[in-house]
Scaffold this active site. Structure first.
Site, PDB file in Angstrom:
ATOM      1  N   ASP A 203       3.574 -59.639  36.949  1.00  9.18           N
ATOM      2  CA  ASP A 203       4.836 -59.775  37.693  1.00  9.18           C
ATOM      3  C   ASP A 203       5.532 -60.940  37.535  1.00  9.18           C
ATOM      4  O   ASP A 203       6.097 -61.504  38.468  1.00  9.18           O
ATOM      5  CB  ASP A 203       4.365 -59.449  39.232  1.00  9.18           C
ATOM      6  CG  ASP A 203       3.502 -58.182  39.235  1.00  9.18           C
ATOM      7  OD1 ASP A 203       3.778 -57.345  38.577  1.00  9.18           O
ATOM      8  OD2 ASP A 203       2.517 -58.078  40.017  1.00  9.18           O
TER       9      ASP A 203
ATOM     10  N   HIS B  54       6.779 -52.914  35.253  1.00  4.21           N
ATOM     11  CA  HIS B  54       8.191 -53.808  34.905  1.00  4.21           C
ATOM     12  C   HIS B  54       9.470 -53.297  35.583  1.00  4.21           C
ATOM     13  O   HIS B  54       9.753 -52.109  35.361  1.00  4.21           O
ATOM     14  CB  HIS B  54       8.452 -53.909  33.184  1.00  4.21           C
ATOM     15  CG  HIS B  54       7.129 -54.249  32.881  1.00  4.21           C
ATOM     16  ND1 HIS B  54       6.169 -55.516  33.041  1.00  4.21           N
ATOM     17  CD2 HIS B  54       6.401 -53.935  31.619  1.00  4.21           C
ATOM     18  CE1 HIS B  54       5.131 -55.449  32.306  1.00  4.21           C
ATOM     19  NE2 HIS B  54       5.184 -54.461  31.646  1.00  4.21           N
TER      20      HIS B  54
HETATM   21  P1  GDP Z   1       6.779 -57.853  35.337  1.00  2.00           P
HETATM   22  O1  GDP Z   1       5.582 -57.071  35.472  1.00  2.00           O
HETATM   23  O2  GDP Z   1       6.426 -59.106  34.737  1.00  2.00           O
HETATM   24  O3  GDP Z   1       7.787 -57.192  34.458  1.00  2.00           O
HETATM   25  O4  GDP Z   1       7.490 -58.271  36.793  1.00  2.00           O
HETATM   26  P2  GDP Z   1       7.875 -57.042  37.932  1.00  2.00           P
HETATM   27  O5  GDP Z   1       9.044 -56.478  37.486  1.00  2.00           O
HETATM   28  O6  GDP Z   1       6.518 -56.471  38.169  1.00  2.00           O
HETATM   29  O7  GDP Z   1       8.237 -57.945  38.828  1.00  2.00           O
HETATM   30  C1  GDP Z   1       9.119 -59.155  39.178  1.00  2.00           C
HETATM   31  C2  GDP Z   1      10.161 -58.712  40.222  1.00  2.00           C
HETATM   32  O8  GDP Z   1      10.902 -59.764  40.296  1.00  2.00           O
HETATM   33  C3  GDP Z   1      10.953 -57.568  40.226  1.00  2.00           C
HETATM   34  O9  GDP Z   1      11.278 -57.035  41.451  1.00  2.00           O
HETATM   35  C4  GDP Z   1      12.256 -58.311  39.554  1.00  2.00           C
HETATM   36  O10 GDP Z   1      13.323 -57.663  39.806  1.00  2.00           O
HETATM   37  C5  GDP Z   1      12.257 -59.537  40.340  1.00  2.00           C
HETATM   38  N1  GDP Z   1      12.807 -60.607  39.469  1.00  2.00           N
HETATM   39  C6  GDP Z   1      12.566 -60.891  38.226  1.00  2.00           C
HETATM   40  N2  GDP Z   1      13.086 -62.167  37.966  1.00  2.00           N
HETATM   41  C7  GDP Z   1      13.707 -62.603  39.366  1.00  2.00           C
HETATM   42  C8  GDP Z   1      14.178 -63.687  39.711  1.00  2.00           C
HETATM   43  O11 GDP Z   1      14.743 -64.628  39.044  1.00  2.00           O
HETATM   44  N3  GDP Z   1      14.494 -63.885  40.872  1.00  2.00           N
HETATM   45  C9  GDP Z   1      14.333 -62.879  41.836  1.00  2.00           C
HETATM   46  N4  GDP Z   1      14.568 -63.050  43.394  1.00  2.00           N
HETATM   47  N5  GDP Z   1      13.633 -61.805  41.601  1.00  2.00           N
HETATM   48  C10 GDP Z   1      13.314 -61.930  40.027  1.00  2.00           C
HETATM   49 MG    MG Z   2       4.892 -55.812  37.180  1.00  2.00          MG
END
Ligand code: GDP
Ligand code: MG
Length: 398
Positions: free
Chosen positions: A12, A40
């Site tokens: 995440d 994601h």
């Molecule tokens: P992944 O599993 O690594 O792809 O990450 P996820 O999608 O599960 O979780 C990351 C969360 O953080 C998601 O809700 C994204 O929309 C959000 N997100 C990603 N980058 C940023 C950021 O720079 N700032 C904020 N506030 N949210 C972010």
């Molecule tokens: Mg994730």
């Protein structure tokens, strides 16, 4: 140049958003581990998309998306996601998960208490070890029914163990598989040919490396190898001409159970996670939050031969007065390097937070710069992209 993006924490880190952006520079995006236990998030025109199994490059029409060998596939789940994306291909060596595996995962987790996503990934791995499962190629072979019988044998033993009065017929299983495979038949390919073409490849790790089956915080880990060396085995791509980029959040989060050394106290973790909407994309469970752990980050950078870092969620820290960075673990005043020890005393570095956040790097406050530069210096790894929001454009290129 080929690229690989590896999450260096417990997942995440924001991989989905960053892969969506970086896929602009590649021709093929390859997902090479995990299954629908990942989640994601990619915002497109303010619409939230959660992708569990497909590679995060799927929104780029000119990019091919490949599900490689070591992905575990629940076809029902894929069909929910696949809709009208034409650019998806699936390796014929992928092993197939059944909905029954999800149920058995749930039964086991009640005893073992790992806090899994109940996606059946550990069960298919177990079935793989004891040779009671099948991959896509097997479905088209004349002796497939023989293999299916072994699956049934496994399920029946488990049902007896858990005293569950359920009888599954071989024809039921067969019919279900034949029906679902029909929809993806045209997308099945021989991975080897595509992977060794001259195209620019992007390797997408599905979970964080602290959850790696061998190098992670065992037993609270996922069932795949996340470390970059697994790319070779899982995709058939000989590791040449490849740049390894690591992705971290500006702090740490973890869903499920297990070691989390820098975790905030209950009140703070609840406040911080709620205000920053830190809910698991897959399970919707509230993530536990804590400080960034430089000690384990250094180890993961070394293990994965990371040359550059991307940091996300710098905007989330505006809600805090001060920020801490864990530098190393200490027990009885002795430095400890193993993140699996019980830690009583740790060395932290203290920073003041910042109030505002701007797309132009130089408009940001001094403390914002100090935090970024300190992480770069202590890890000896340049940060190339800073993410300051969930949307596509909220990126700073350093
Ligand atoms: P992944 O599993 O690594 O792809 O990450 P996820 O999608 O599960 O979780 C990351 C969360 O953080 C998601 O809700 C994204 O929309 C959000 N997100 C990603 N980058 C940023 C950021 O720079 N700032 C904020 N506030 N949210 C972010
Ligand atoms: Mg994730």
């Amino acid at each position: 140049m080929n690229l690989s993006l590896i999450g260096l924490q417990w997942g995440d880190e924001g991989k989905g958003k960053i892969i969506d952006f970086l896929s602009n520079f590649s021709n093929i995006i390859i997902r090479y581990n995990g299954g629908h236990n990942a989640g994601h998030t990619i915002y497109k025109n303010n619409k939230k998309n959660i992708i569990k199994i497909l590679p995060s490059g799927l929104f780029k029409k000119y990019c091919l998306c490949l599900l490689s060998d070591n992905v575990f596939l629940l076809i029902e789940n894929l069909l929910k996601e696949i809709k009208n994306f034409k650019n998806i291909f699936i390796s014929k060596n992928i092993f197939i998960i059944n909905l029954i595996d999800e149920f058995i995962d749930y039964l086991f987790d009640k005893i073992i208490k790992i806090g899994t996503t109940f996606s059946g990934i550990s069960i298919i791995n177990f079935r793989k070890v004891i040779k009671c499962c099948f991959n896509i190629r097997d479905i088209f072979k004349f002796n497939f029914i023989k293999k299916l019988k072994k699956n049934l044998f496994f399920y029946n033993i488990i049902f007896i163990f858990f005293k569950i009065k359920l009888k599954i017929s071989i024809f039921f299983l067969l019919k279900k598989i034949k029906k679902s495979i029909f929809f993806i038949k045209k997308k099945i390919i021989n991975n080897c040919l595509l992977i060794n073409s001259n195209s620019k490849k992007f390797f997408e790790s599905s979970q964080g490396v602290m959850l790696d089956f061998n190098k992670g915080t065992f037993p609270f880990v996922t069932n795949s190898n996340i470390v970059n060396k697994s790319i070779y085995i899982d995709t058939n791509f000989y590791l040449k001409n490849i740049k390894y980029i690591g992705i971290i959040k500006a702090f740490s989060t973890r869903v499920g159970n297990g070691f989390f050394n820098t975790k905030f106290k209950k009140k703070k973790t609840d406040f911080f996670s709620y205000i920053n909407k830190e809910f698991g994309s897959n399970t919707l469970r509230l993530r536990k939050s804590g400080w960034l752990d430089i000690n384990s980050l250094l180890e993961m950078i070394k293990i994965n031969n990371i040359s550059n870092l991307i940091i996300t969620k710098m905007d989330s820290l505006i809600y805090l007065k001060y920020i801490k960075l864990l530098i190393n673990y200490k027990i009885n005043n002795k430095k400890m390097f193993d993140y699996q020890n019980n830690i009583f005393n740790n060395n932290y570095f203290l920073f003041n937070s910042w109030k505002n956040i701007y797309n132009n790097y130089y408009e940001n406050e001094k403390n914002f710069h100090l935090y970024i530069r300190f992480i770069e210096k202590i890890t000896n790894t340049p940060i190339i992209i800073i993410s300051i929001g969930k949307n596509e454009k909220e990126l700073i290129f350093v």
